[in-house]
Design an enzyme around this catalytic site. Structure first.
Site, PDB file in Angstrom:
ATOM      1  N   ASP A  72      -1.964  19.716   3.096  1.00 20.28           N
ATOM      2  CA  ASP A  72      -1.699  17.897   2.513  1.00 20.28           C
ATOM      3  C   ASP A  72      -1.740  17.936   1.445  1.00 20.28           C
ATOM      4  O   ASP A  72      -1.578  16.845   0.821  1.00 20.28           O
ATOM      5  CB  ASP A  72      -2.517  17.487   3.982  1.00 20.28           C
ATOM      6  CG  ASP A  72      -1.394  16.185   4.509  1.00 20.28           C
ATOM      7  OD1 ASP A  72      -0.217  16.175   3.505  1.00 20.28           O
ATOM      8  OD2 ASP A  72      -2.026  15.498   4.596  1.00 20.28           O
ATOM      9  N   GLY A  87       1.472   5.795  -1.825  1.00 25.62           N
ATOM     10  CA  GLY A  87       2.231   4.479  -2.581  1.00 25.62           C
ATOM     11  C   GLY A  87       1.940   3.822  -1.347  1.00 25.62           C
ATOM     12  O   GLY A  87       2.813   2.406  -1.621  1.00 25.62           O
ATOM     13  N   SER A  96      -1.322  11.558   0.060  1.00 29.59           N
ATOM     14  CA  SER A  96      -2.197  10.909  -0.342  1.00 29.59           C
ATOM     15  C   SER A  96      -3.343  10.565   0.741  1.00 29.59           C
ATOM     16  O   SER A  96      -2.509  10.879   2.390  1.00 29.59           O
ATOM     17  CB  SER A  96      -1.504   8.823   0.175  1.00 29.59           C
ATOM     18  OG  SER A  96      -0.798   8.795   0.760  1.00 29.59           O
TER      19      SER A  96
END
Length: 389
Positions: free
Chosen positions: A284, A68, A288
């Site tokens: 992870d 985001g 992003s």
């Protein structure tokens, strides 16, 4: 539901040699050289030519998605079941990151429970990058104590422009609350630390342990392979009694800018004499992978992959000078121990039946069993997530 794996070379992760493994329901019942059972209710899996190792424990996955940083359209997708199982991952720990507004803790808990119902083990952290921490009950201690899936807090950001720039006093209070919650509930109460690329590195963690009674083992800093300087800071953190985690999801630009591939970073640490029990890797996954310019403006974005954890492990296991049992420990028993997941990360009677069979020569995945269920066979999916095509 009884399964018998025959003739595998067992790494528990300690090497045990050629053995059979007997599974009843979701537990390992016995590991011994020759187990004989008869009856139609027994499923026999041929383990000859394979190594049997514990299912991988991925201590940082954005199971509900992340990102985001470039606007609403850059929010990354949530993890699907087979993204984990096809990669040999049988345990995941979910977390929020930069966005704790459109990504919420109730959704995180719901996703963890959904993954559990689909067949793997899933836990999560309360909180996110920012302090004061977002919680469900209004208390870090209460979240960990009262919510079954929550085992700690994180990933709290330090040395990063996206974090809340916490002080040592603020971070110590978070760690103390998490520690008490863990003690009262029998959980890890760990503080997962997102380490950014700012020059202060792990200085804040050292300040906390040097000025309070909080031990280094309460913190679990990740992304330590960002560059050689941070890796050396990680070595000093291990010397202080802590653990460090390397991130396996990466891209070409990160590597060009100095990031060290996770397997290479682990091999370096082992060569420095750091014990494998202090070293872990995590994917992870579904986070992003943002690229920022010098002014902190987003200029690129990719998505982390859970599969990267197995790929990095495979590279590490084939690295000269690295023992296979150490490579296995880094993705199984070490993260399970850090997180105090007592029945995970090892093959022994009474432990959860999370087992990966890999071809002994190529180390490619052949079969994956999670909590006694055969999820992957001959590298083909047997059980899909509810909404997977």
């Amino acid at each position: 539901m009884i399964t018998l794996i025959k003739g595998a070379d067992v790494y528990a992760p300690t090497p045990l040699g050629i053995n059979d493994i007997l599974i009843a329901h979701d537990k390992i019942v016995e590991i011994s050289p020759s187990i004989s059972l008869q009856g139609g209710a027994v499923t026999v899996v041929d383990g000859k030519g394979c190594i049997a190792m514990p299912g991988l424990v991925d201590s940082l996955v954005h199971i509900t998605g992340g990102g985001g940083e470039g606007g609403f359209h850059t929010r990354t997708p949530e993890m699907q079941l087979t993204e984990a199982t096809l990669a040999g991952v049988t345990t995941v720990v979910g977390a929020l990151g930069t966005d704790a507004t459109t990504r919420t803790l109730p959704d995180l808990i719901a996703k963890a429970r959904a993954l559990y119902e689909e067949g793997i083990s899933a836990y999560c952290y309360t909180g996110s990058y920012q302090l004061p921490a977002r919680t469900i009950t209004g208390s870090i201690t209460d979240d960990i104590l009262l919510i079954d899936t929550m085992i700690g807090i994180g990933e709290v950001a330090i040395a990063d422009h996206r974090g809340s720039q916490p002080t040592a006093r603020e971070l110590a209070k978070v760690a103390a609350d998490a520690r008490v919650g863990g003690m009262l509930s029998g959980k890890g109460g760990i503080v997962s630390i997102h380490t950014g690329d700012a020059s202060d590195q792990l200085t804040l963690l050292h300040e906390v342990i040097n000025t309070t009674n909080i031990p280094a083992s309460q913190f679990y800093p990740t992304h330590i392979n960002r560059n050689q300087s941070l890796l050396e800071a990680g070595q000093r953190w291990c010397e202080a009694g802590g653990f460090i985690d390397m991130t396996t999801s990466t891209n070409e630009q990160f590597i060009e800018e100095g990031e060290i591939p996770a397997a290479q970073a682990i091999a370096w640490c082992l060569a420095q004499g750091i014990d494998a029990s202090q070293l872990t890797m995590s994917s992870d996954g579904n986070a992003s992978l943002p690229v920022f310019d010098a002014e902190g403006q987003l200029i690129g974005l990719e998505v982390g992959k859970v599969r990267s954890l197995f790929d990095a492990w495979q590279t590490l296991a084939k690295t000269e000078g690295v023992f296979l049992h150490d490579a296995i420990a880094v993705v199984t028993s070490s993260p399970a121990s850090v997180l105090k997941l007592k029945n995970k990360g090892k093959l022994a009677a009474g432990c959860d039946a999370d087992i990966v069979l890999c071809d002994a020569q190529s180390l490619d995945i052949r079969d994956v069993i999670a909590r006694g269920k055969h999820m992957v066979s001959d590298n083909g999916v047997l059980i899909k997530g509810t909404f997977e095509a």
